[in-house]
Write an enzyme that holds these catalytic residues in place. Sequence first.
Site, PDB file in Angstrom:
ATOM      1  N   THR A 132      31.611 -32.493  25.189  1.00 59.93           N
ATOM      2  CA  THR A 132      32.581 -31.906  26.101  1.00 59.93           C
ATOM      3  C   THR A 132      33.767 -31.296  25.349  1.00 59.93           C
ATOM      4  O   THR A 132      34.087 -31.728  24.230  1.00 59.93           O
ATOM      5  CB  THR A 132      33.105 -33.009  27.052  1.00 59.93           C
ATOM      6  N   ASP A 133      34.450 -30.354  25.981  1.00 59.82           N
ATOM      7  CA  ASP A 133      35.671 -29.790  25.384  1.00 59.82           C
ATOM      8  C   ASP A 133      36.825 -30.787  25.421  1.00 59.82           C
ATOM      9  O   ASP A 133      37.846 -30.588  24.768  1.00 59.82           O
ATOM     10  CB  ASP A 133      36.073 -28.477  26.082  1.00 59.82           C
ATOM     11  N   TYR A 157      37.416 -41.593  28.380  1.00 57.32           N
ATOM     12  CA  TYR A 157      36.169 -40.798  28.394  1.00 57.32           C
ATOM     13  C   TYR A 157      36.128 -39.875  27.186  1.00 57.32           C
ATOM     14  O   TYR A 157      35.149 -39.853  26.428  1.00 57.32           O
ATOM     15  CB  TYR A 157      36.074 -39.975  29.690  1.00 57.32           C
ATOM     16  N   LYS A 161      33.534 -39.833  23.933  1.00 59.42           N
ATOM     17  CA  LYS A 161      32.692 -38.683  23.575  1.00 59.42           C
ATOM     18  C   LYS A 161      33.022 -38.226  22.145  1.00 59.42           C
ATOM     19  O   LYS A 161      32.124 -37.862  21.382  1.00 59.42           O
ATOM     20  CB  LYS A 161      32.888 -37.528  24.561  1.00 59.42           C
TER      21      LYS A 161
HETATM   22  P1  NAD Z   1      26.309 -37.392  35.126  1.00 57.43           P
HETATM   23  O1  NAD Z   1      27.251 -38.534  35.223  1.00 57.43           O
HETATM   24  O2  NAD Z   1      26.046 -36.546  36.326  1.00 57.43           O
HETATM   25  O3  NAD Z   1      24.885 -37.919  34.627  1.00 57.43           O
HETATM   26  C1  NAD Z   1      24.740 -38.850  33.598  1.00 57.43           C
HETATM   27  C2  NAD Z   1      23.310 -39.344  33.616  1.00 57.43           C
HETATM   28  O4  NAD Z   1      23.172 -40.296  32.550  1.00 57.43           O
HETATM   29  C3  NAD Z   1      22.916 -40.059  34.908  1.00 57.43           C
HETATM   30  O5  NAD Z   1      21.633 -39.643  35.322  1.00 57.43           O
HETATM   31  C4  NAD Z   1      22.910 -41.525  34.520  1.00 57.43           C
HETATM   32  O6  NAD Z   1      21.975 -42.300  35.267  1.00 57.43           O
HETATM   33  C5  NAD Z   1      22.522 -41.458  33.045  1.00 57.43           C
HETATM   34  N1  NAD Z   1      23.032 -42.612  32.294  1.00 57.43           N
HETATM   35  C6  NAD Z   1      24.305 -43.106  32.303  1.00 57.43           C
HETATM   36  N2  NAD Z   1      24.389 -44.187  31.515  1.00 57.43           N
HETATM   37  C7  NAD Z   1      23.150 -44.360  30.969  1.00 57.43           C
HETATM   38  C8  NAD Z   1      22.603 -45.311  30.067  1.00 57.43           C
HETATM   39  N3  NAD Z   1      23.356 -46.304  29.567  1.00 57.43           N
HETATM   40  N4  NAD Z   1      21.292 -45.187  29.703  1.00 57.43           N
HETATM   41  C9  NAD Z   1      20.538 -44.187  30.215  1.00 57.43           C
HETATM   42  N5  NAD Z   1      20.989 -43.295  31.102  1.00 57.43           N
HETATM   43  C10 NAD Z   1      22.284 -43.373  31.468  1.00 57.43           C
HETATM   44  O7  NAD Z   1      26.835 -36.513  33.903  1.00 57.43           O
HETATM   45  P2  NAD Z   1      26.835 -34.942  33.706  1.00 57.43           P
HETATM   46  O8  NAD Z   1      28.028 -34.371  34.334  1.00 57.43           O
HETATM   47  O9  NAD Z   1      25.500 -34.424  34.039  1.00 57.43           O
HETATM   48  O10 NAD Z   1      27.052 -34.863  32.129  1.00 57.43           O
HETATM   49  C11 NAD Z   1      25.935 -34.894  31.232  1.00 57.43           C
HETATM   50  C12 NAD Z   1      26.452 -34.803  29.809  1.00 57.43           C
HETATM   51  O11 NAD Z   1      27.171 -33.589  29.630  1.00 57.43           O
HETATM   52  C13 NAD Z   1      27.400 -35.929  29.424  1.00 57.43           C
HETATM   53  O12 NAD Z   1      27.119 -36.299  28.100  1.00 57.43           O
HETATM   54  C14 NAD Z   1      28.786 -35.306  29.537  1.00 57.43           C
HETATM   55  O13 NAD Z   1      29.675 -35.911  28.648  1.00 57.43           O
HETATM   56  C15 NAD Z   1      28.476 -33.871  29.140  1.00 57.43           C
HETATM   57  N6  NAD Z   1      29.374 -32.855  29.720  1.00 57.43           N
HETATM   58  C16 NAD Z   1      29.631 -32.816  31.074  1.00 57.43           C
HETATM   59  C17 NAD Z   1      30.435 -31.824  31.600  1.00 57.43           C
HETATM   60  C18 NAD Z   1      30.704 -31.726  33.084  1.00 57.43           C
HETATM   61  O14 NAD Z   1      31.503 -30.884  33.488  1.00 57.43           O
HETATM   62  N7  NAD Z   1      30.046 -32.500  33.934  1.00 57.43           N
HETATM   63  C19 NAD Z   1      31.014 -30.869  30.757  1.00 57.43           C
HETATM   64  C20 NAD Z   1      30.742 -30.941  29.376  1.00 57.43           C
HETATM   65  C21 NAD Z   1      29.917 -31.933  28.880  1.00 57.43           C
END
Ligand code: NAD
Length: 349
Positions: A132-133, A157, A161
């Site tokens: 993430t940013d 958070y 990360k």
């Molecule tokens: P989300 O919370 O919607 O989904 C996370 C998924 O990970 C879920 O399906 C959950 O069941 C699974 N999970 C959580 N803990 C777990 C564990 N211990 N073992 C196995 N599975 C597990 O998240 P998202 O928004 O889809 O984000 C996905 C990734 O992208 C993350 O790494 C996040 O940091 C990164 N990210 C998100 C955004 C955003 O805007 N949402 C932006 C940049 C980066």
Amino acid sequence: MSKKVLITGGAGFIGSHVVRLFVKKYPTYRIFNLDALTYAGNLENIKDIADAPNYTFVKGNIKDINFLNALFQEHQFDGVIHLAAESHVDRSIKDPNAFIETNVIGTSNLLNAFRDTCNGNFENKLFYHVSTDEVYGSLGKTGLFTETTAYDPQSPYAASKAASDHMVRAFGNTYDMPFVISNCSNNYGANHFPEKLIPLFINNIKNNKSLPVYGDGQYTRDWLFVEDHAQAIDLIFHEGKKGDTYNIGGFNEWTNLDLIHLLCAQMDEKLGRSKGTSAELITYVKDRAGHDRRYAIDASKLNKELGWKPSVTFEEGLAKTIDWYLANQEWLQNVTSGAYKEYYEKMYN
Ligand code: NAD
Ligand code: TYD
């Protein structure tokens, strides 16, 4: 070419779009989706590809190293695309350790399991870490995060990360493990759990509930349509330079209040409400602790080196997103029953 690719967190918001893209676009690959199905994971998000011959779902937790070792030994994955994480800043303020356990230790477990099964032979192997940013901290009124901006995470958070990014680079440096990392701005789109700003507010507007704006509402985020993020991940996985980092963003900064007004206007139109009706639901509430003022990404490296750019404008992407939520009320009802109600009470009342 055939490849075995493990995608973690594929039942979550972004992961489900990545899994769908890979399963459909690469019929010769075997795609494994590893997810613990926490509150944020939902197999309904990917039910359309559940029976695809090149797709396998594995329920499991990245906190469990023995389980991961057995899984990696059995399948000898060529690539890992790691998205599984605790992802909500507000939850990290209430329970930081849960973020250390999944985001830091879980990532380290995956890295260990991958290194051990590769056993020193990393030919055609790749560990792709999705980040993430927010690791870069908070910007003032000007400036953009580039790939060389120093890490300065401000929330639990973001700190978790950042630590996971450091572990990935440390494995690259220490064991010569091939990796790529991407740091992306705020995503929006279908299947987004309604604890984050856009899906929460769409749901509240639909149900005539108040719209809790933190602080003065002048916080700024750069928003990217989730399918464009999935396309960028595909491109970086296949063409990114090993050991490199790519920033991904929408070239699309909005203050929360401006965004909320646009959302309210689009919702008024779609719900047949008179202009200004939804905006009356705006309510200013106590600010988030340690709230980052502004994020803004410079995604020009990804554009110049790999030719990526977002495919939709924010107005188009937002309209598509609202349409998806209005057409999928059952999905919303399912994820907002039970535990969600308790969460909402705890956070907002
Ligand atoms: P989300 O919370 O919607 O989904 C996370 C998924 O990970 C879920 O399906 C959950 O069941 C699974 N999970 C959580 N803990 C777990 C564990 N211990 N073992 C196995 N599975 C597990 O998240 P998202 O928004 O889809 O984000 C996905 C990734 O992208 C993350 O790494 C996040 O940091 C990164 N990210 C998100 C955004 C955003 O805007 N949402 C932006 C940049 C980066
Ligand atoms: P969010 O979607 O939680 O993403 P992040 O904190 O990772 O950027 O929040 C986006 C912005 O919206 C952020 O500045 C916090 C703000 N916000 C509110 O004003 N009210 C809310 O109820 C939520 C969830 C977020």
